[in-house]
Design an enzyme around this catalytic site. Structure first.
Site, mmCIF file in Angstrom:
data_model
loop_
_atom_site.group_PDB
_atom_site.id
_atom_site.type_symbol
_atom_site.label_atom_id
_atom_site.label_comp_id
_atom_site.label_asym_id
_atom_site.label_seq_id
_atom_site.Cartn_x
_atom_site.Cartn_y
_atom_site.Cartn_z
ATOM 1 N N SER A 223 -9.452 1.923 3.000
ATOM 2 C CA SER A 223 -8.573 2.624 2.087
ATOM 3 C C SER A 223 -7.560 1.721 1.375
ATOM 4 O O SER A 223 -6.865 2.162 0.457
ATOM 5 C CB SER A 223 -7.809 3.709 2.849
ATOM 6 O OG SER A 223 -6.982 3.156 3.863
ATOM 7 N N LYS B 282 0.825 -1.205 0.000
ATOM 8 C CA LYS B 282 0.000 0.000 0.000
ATOM 9 C C LYS B 282 0.862 1.259 0.000
ATOM 10 O O LYS B 282 1.932 1.301 0.635
ATOM 11 C CB LYS B 282 -0.912 -0.025 1.227
ATOM 12 C CG LYS B 282 -1.955 1.082 1.288
ATOM 13 C CD LYS B 282 -2.795 0.929 2.546
ATOM 14 C CE LYS B 282 -3.847 2.014 2.676
ATOM 15 N NZ LYS B 282 -4.623 1.888 3.933
ATOM 16 N N SER C 226 -9.816 -0.171 7.313
ATOM 17 C CA SER C 226 -9.252 -0.093 5.963
ATOM 18 C C SER C 226 -8.620 -1.371 5.440
ATOM 19 O O SER C 226 -8.262 -1.439 4.264
ATOM 20 C CB SER C 226 -8.237 1.055 5.885
ATOM 21 O OG SER C 226 -8.893 2.298 5.936
#
Length: 456
Positions: free
Chosen positions: A146, A72, A170
């Site tokens: 996210s 990420k 997330s």
């Protein structure tokens, strides 16, 4: 179809394939699929192939030897700009963050970085910098966020597994939207170095995977602390062992009541929870409906949310390049001074104590993972801070409390809904008890295999 990380590592170790062959297949799949889905912010093709060749030329060094993984955007990868999903940073970092360093030490190959909303502030993966990331089960819909880019990359087997972060759901939200297993670890289980914390007490780092065994494998590689970490977790049972053992008869309490007032769970999620409760009864567990008596985490969560955004925004190179909404959020959080942060961290402990009362009577809490079905992609792009917050409430209605309380919590797929999108439930464990969640999740996975995405 690239298999999961555990099988990929086994096949490389057995000489049935090579790391370079697996990385080449991963890059080909990214080339084939990512133009439509937009999972990756950066693909490290040449570097990954070179790293794979090095793995093939040396003896195995760890449990992930030769396995390609995606990271990420909020985590540091040497030679890459840590963009946090935006345009405000331009200088590549000179060293891997602790998690990435541990993955490489275990033999993993870093194949690229994945999209996220700026600073991971919202549970939908949309960014002015990188556009809209789309759910592979239905590209009209969001994959959640996210960690949405990682979720898409793993769901479609562009990579065997990937790393995300969870500051309010997330990891669990995109796992629920995409049909993955996503375990938020106990607060302090995984180091956030070189940063002392990720959104103060809220944020954690961990994998999104297509199997429970992969989550256990990767956590055993990345878990552990360094001096300077704001939190540490207790317990040292290897997670791979936990995922491989029968959990025994557990007391499991279920509830459809959301933490967030005014939010109602979609009937599809209620049905999935009830079906899971029946499955758990059939597996021999003591299963009953409970009233969790949730405390209200809003004050503590809100203060840490604004403090997290402001602390990350203060560190970027070009503040003026932040998205308009991010700068608005920054201004709205001006009231979060150091004394407010100290109060919020004390309040976190109060919320945790109240939330954990449920575990006086049960071993595991079963809830929906999210309240709503995955909404259409792109709808959040033009909203301001208030509108984005309201749009986030159904996604975080069951998830965010456990970031405030610190407990481990996992999103577990239950199948595909009548709308063609994945359905999931959430399992919440006692403080420091990821082991029970992994053991129980593996038992459920064996009884009810997870859905597998295939391209039509």
């Amino acid at each position: 179809m690239i298999p999961d990380a555990t099988e990929t590592a086994r096949s490389i170790a057995a000489g049935e394939t090579t790391s370079r062959a697996v990385v080449a297949a991963s890059l080909a799949r990214i080339e084939e699929l990512d133009g439509e889905l937009n999972a990756f912010s950066r693909v490290l093709g040449e570097q990954a192939l070179a790293e794979a060749a090095t793995r093939d030329a040396t003896p195995a060094v760890g449990a992930l030897h030769g396995v390609p993984l995606a990271i990420k955007e909020e985590l540091d990868v040497e030679g890459c700009v840590t963009t946090f999903g935006g345009l405000a940073n331009t200088m590549p970092v000179t060293a891997d963050g602790e998690v990435v360093g541990r993955l490489r030490a275990a033999g993993a190959v870093i194949i690229g970085k994945t999209n996220m909303p700026e600073f991971g502030a919202w549970p939908y993966t949309e960014s002015r910098a990188t556009g809209t990331t789309r759910n592979p089960w239905s590209p009209r819909h969001t994959p959640g966020g996210s960690s949405g880019g990682t979720a898409v990359a793993v769901t479609t087997a562009m990579v065997p597994a990937g790393i995300g972060g969870d500051g309010g759901g997330s990891i669990r939200i995109p796992s629920a939207c995409c049909g993955l297993f996503g375990l938020k670890p106990q607060r302090g289980r995984v180091s956030t170095a070189p940063h002392p914390h990720l959104w103060w007490a809220l944020g954690t780092v961990g994998p999104l995977t297509r199997s429970v065994r992969d989550s256990a494998l990767i956590y055993d590689v990345i878990r552990g602390n360094l001096p300077g970490d704001l939190y540490t977790a207790a317990g040292d049972e290897p997670f791979v062992e936990a995922a491989g053992r029968v959990p025994g008869r557990l007391r499991i309490g279920w509830s459809t009541t959301p933490v967030t007032v005014g939010v109602r769970p979609d009937p599809i999620h209620v049905a999935a929870l009830q079906q899971t409760a029946r499955l758990l009864l059939d597996l021999g567990h003591d299963v009953r409906e409970v009233n969790p008596r949730y405390p209200d985490p809003t004050a503590a969560f809100t203060a840490q949310f604004f403090a997290g955004i402001r602390s990350e925004a203060d560190q970027v190179e070009h503040f003026e390049r932040l998205e308009k909404r991010t700068r608005q959020t920054y201004r709205l959080g001006a009231w979060v001074r150091p004394r407010v942060i100290d109060w919020a961290l004390r309040q976190t402990e109060t919320v945790s104590a109240k939330a954990n009362r449920i575990f006086d009577d049960v071993d595991v809490l079963l809830t929906p993972a999210i309240a709503h079905r995955p909404p259409l992609a792109g709808l959040n792009m033009d909203r301001g801070t208030i509108g984005s917050t309201l749009a986030a409430l159904p996604a975080i209605a069951y998830a965010a409390l456990w970031n405030v309380a610190g407990n481990p919590a996992a999103s577990l797929p239950t199948g595909i809904g009548p709308d063609g999108l994945p359905v999931a439930i959430q399992l919440v464990g006692r403080t420091d008890d990821e082991a029970t969640l992994l053991s129980l999740s593996a038992q459920i996975e064996a009884a009810r295999p997870f859905p597998e995405w295939t391209r039509d």
